[in-house]
Design an enzyme around this catalytic site. Sequence first.
Site: not given
Length: 268
Positions: A74, A76, A151, A199, A208, A211
């Site tokens: 993750c 962020n 992704h 997501e 994201c 992402g």
Amino acid sequence: MRVPFIKMHGLGNDFIILDAREAQLPDLSEQTAAALANRRTGIGCDQLILLETSDAADFRMRIFNSDGSEVEACGNASRAVALMHGERACVETDGGIITLSPTNSGARVDMGEPAFEWDAIPLDYAMDTAAMPVSWEMLANPSAVNVGNPHVVFFVPDCEAVPLDRLGPEIEHDPLFPERINVNVADVRDGAINLRVWERGAGLTRACGTGACATAVAALKRGLVTSPVTVNLPGGALTIEWSEGSTIVMEGPATEAFRGSFEWADYA
Ligand SMILES: N[C@H](CCC[C@H](N)C(=O)O)C(=O)O
């Protein structure tokens, strides 16, 4: 048992952060994570982040999507944890070791090296992940990249014109992706990337980080941009650096929103 938490976000992608490095917490089930993440009946967040001690790094960061699914990375939240931790740290995640370096407005995070092999994404069968021979309506010939988490990246003329709320879940749950997938739609203008993300396990989010990393890497491999590249998301911008054979470095803001506590038994 009363449990403290910190509410933070990275460009509007928001998190409940629980810190079990000093005080032991009860085992966190996927059901409890989903109950806490629920914006109507719980505290509300896109992902729930659990910090624990680690034998392999300074500490471990576990990530639960708002549907309760525990996942590997993750971006962020990594910047939010960097800001909260306050100093440089190596962090163990299920997607590998990442390095956090706080800045005065957020953090620089070394996300490790991307993976491109079909079985590292993973896909259900072999294919060229640089230009996959698959399509869903106007979304075609994507790239697939694993940046700790999986992704798929579609390049389109205008990412705002894509019905991502409808096609996102369809692609997320397609049998081609045995561990589901995060769905990125991007356009490239004036050397920068504009990106929207559906997501895995959380739906449409304001930003994201992984992402942005996956999309920047896919665009760099296609020669569409040069590094460092700005990625503009609905919640704001990130800067991504990468070249073949090196690790991905993401830089951007993180924000503490508020602190609180909750009764564990209310969500267990
Ligand atoms: N919002 C996060 C991505 C969470 C990834 C999660 N949706 C998954 O299932 O991999 C980020 O900033 O990278």
